[in-house]
Design an enzyme around this catalytic site. Structure first.
Site, PDB file in Angstrom:
ATOM      1  N   ASN A 294       0.835  -1.189   0.000  1.00  0.00           N
ATOM      2  CA  ASN A 294       0.000   0.000   0.000  1.00  0.00           C
ATOM      3  C   ASN A 294       0.878   1.250   0.000  1.00  0.00           C
ATOM      4  OD1 ASN A 294      -2.185   1.932   0.819  1.00  0.00           O
ATOM      5  ND2 ASN A 294      -1.038   1.870   2.735  1.00  0.00           N
ATOM      6  N   GLU A 295       0.722   2.103  -0.976  1.00  0.00           N
ATOM      7  CA  GLU A 295       1.399   3.398  -1.049  1.00  0.00           C
ATOM      8  C   GLU A 295       2.913   3.273  -0.958  1.00  0.00           C
ATOM      9  OE1 GLU A 295      -0.307   5.757   2.039  1.00  0.00           O
ATOM     10  OE2 GLU A 295      -2.329   5.586   1.259  1.00  0.00           O
TER      11      GLU A 295
END
Lengths: 229, 262
Positions: free
Chosen positions: A201-202
């Site tokens: 994530n990210e």
């Protein structure tokens, strides 16, 4: 045309990998995401019968014929998807998990996922800070036509950012991470709803983990020949 | 007589805090099997589930998702890991035939565990997202079998700063585990960090050859008029002799009104 038997010899206390001759289907009923068509599923049953013993083991899995293509749009930077050759406008939501005490019942999964379908969504994104969801989650995504974007267990906030920067090299044990990733892929890979694996994530995972995931999840060279689509 | 197939072990589990159990795993699964009584500290367990789920089920703690009740539950950072290290115990029956093999399967445990079956110990390695399969063929009893696990929390449960934040103090990122458990901007911290036997437990009975992790892939031609299904599976021969066998694959589809195409 959908029944095949092959004989194999397995050495004592040995383990082999057996590949069936490809099974041919004429105009199979395709699996479609929610809103594009039916979620057609075939039941795949594999059995092993041992000489002088009888049935030794069996395995069954609902399976959907579908082809998923995904590329990054060079103009917008957005990710485009095609299902069975048709472009799809993704309407999706983020999923952490359905219960913080991990009371992950089939009925809860069914209800939550049907609710997403009833909202006319066609994709669920499983956030990297949460779980690799369980097979029952994927089963109901197969049933209700929710594509799944499944992330591995890396988040920007815990792996690589923050003040001071936290765990820039991800988890301490990279081999353990990869072992868990490989096992999770084997657990979930046959579900037609599974659309995309994402490293985290990210944040991308540490370089060695990212390279290993890319290597292991690449299309097998057998399917890259010009004879096959 | 055991039939070929899988039996899910999802009932009859009991649990106790490890610091409140005076006997070891060998004793629990041989001479001193636990039971729920007014004197014992054992309670009904949520399996699959977490330690916190077991405690909520027994009303030993309030529901953390109701109001601000989560604040009333002891966080592992304050209590230490031993507080959320729990024993889980159950019994199961499996009367196998000659040349049948039995495996005990855990689809996920958070974070590490030692397993005891009828006094035999196995160390389960760490990791929240991995399966464990143990061959228990030679240690099963024809009648009742005793199964106990001591389950340990993640190695780095971390602490939750007063202001909360994205993943608390980020220590959980050192483990291969769910990271939301230290709290996020929209999630309260999970006090036991989801410690427990959090996915399916089962026993599977097979003959000499068992099927492992089949892989299904489809390819398409002529605008989806022609398709091929490619199937690969691992086959393991548990026996001590070379085995000839036939592997069968059958694909069925339900058309309408319960009519199947084979």
């Amino acid at each position: 045309e959908h029944l095949q038997t092959e004989n194999v010899l397995i050495p004592a206390q040995g383990r082999i990998q057996h590949t069936f001759k490809p099974l041919y289907f004429y105009k199979p009923e395709l699996w479609w995401p929610n809103g594009m068509g039916k979620q057609n599923l075939y039941d795949i049953l594999i059995t092993v019968v041992v000489n002088e013993f009888g049935e030794s083991d069996s395995w069954m899995q609902p399976f959907g014929f579908r082809k998923i293509e995904s590329v990054i749009d060079s103009v917008t930077g957005g990710r485009l998807f095609k299902i069975n050759g048709e472009p799809i406008f993704i309407r999706g939501g983020n999923w952490i998990l359905s219960d913080g005490l991990l009371r992950l019942s089939k009925e809860r999964y069914r209800t939550d996922i049907k609710f997403h379908a009833d909202m006319n969504m066609n994709m669920i994104r499983c956030w990297g800070g949460g779980l690799a969801e369980r097979p029952e989650f994927y089963h109901f995504c197969d049933i209700y036509g929710l594509l799944v974007w499944q992330e591995f267990w890396i988040t920007g906030d815990v792996d690589g950012r923050g003040v001071p920067v936290s765990n820039p090299n991800g988890p301490l044990d990279h081999e353990l991470f990869l072992l868990c990733a490989r096992d999770t892929v084997k657990l979930l890979r046959n579900h037609p709803s599974l659309a995309l694996w994402v490293g985290g994530n990210e944040q991308v995972p540490p370089k060695d983990i990212n390279e290993a995931l890319k290597q292991d999840l690449r299309l097998h060279s057998y399917f890259e020949t010009q004879l096959l689509s | 007589m055991a039939e070929i197939g899988k039996t899910v072990l999802d009932f009859g589990w009991i649990a106790a805090r490890s610091t409140e159990v005076d006997v070891n795993g060998v004793q629990l699964t041989t001479t001193n099997p636990p039971a729920i009584s007014s004197e014992s500290r054992w309670m009904e367990a949520a399996v699959p589930g977490t330690v916190l789920g077991t405690l909520v089920k027994n009303k030993a703690i309030p529901d953390p998702f109701y109001g601000l009740e989560n604040e009333a539950i002891t966080d592992i950072a304050d209590s230490g890991r031993d507080y959320y290290t729990f024993w889980f115990f159950t019994k199961f029956q499996c009367q196998r035939l000659l040349n049948q093999y039995v495996h005990l399967n855990f689809r996920a445990i958070n974070y590490s565990a030692q397993v005891f079956v009828n006094g035999h110990k196995t160390e389960l390695p760490k990791g929240m997202f991995r399966r464990h399969t143990l061959d228990v063929t030679d240690i099963l009893h024809p009648e009742s079998n005793l199964l106990a696990l001591i389950v340990h929390p993640p190695d780095h449960p971390g602490t939750i700063p007063p202001e909360g934040g994205q993943g608390g103090d980020h220590e959980i990122g050192k483990d291969v585990a769910a990271q939301y458990v230290q709290g996020w901007d929209w999630i309260c911290p999970i006090r036991d960090r989801n410690t427990g036997i959090w996915d399916e437990v089962s026993i599977s009975v097979t003959g000499p050859v068992r099927i492992i992790d089949p892989h299904l892939v489809s390819t398409f031609f002529d605008d989806y008029k022609r398709a091929y299904l490619h199937v690969t599976a691992e086959l393991e021969n548990k026996s001590t002799w070379n085995t000839e066998c036939s592997v069968n694959i059958q694909i069925t589809a339900e058309l309408e009104n319960g009519v199947c195409l084979v």
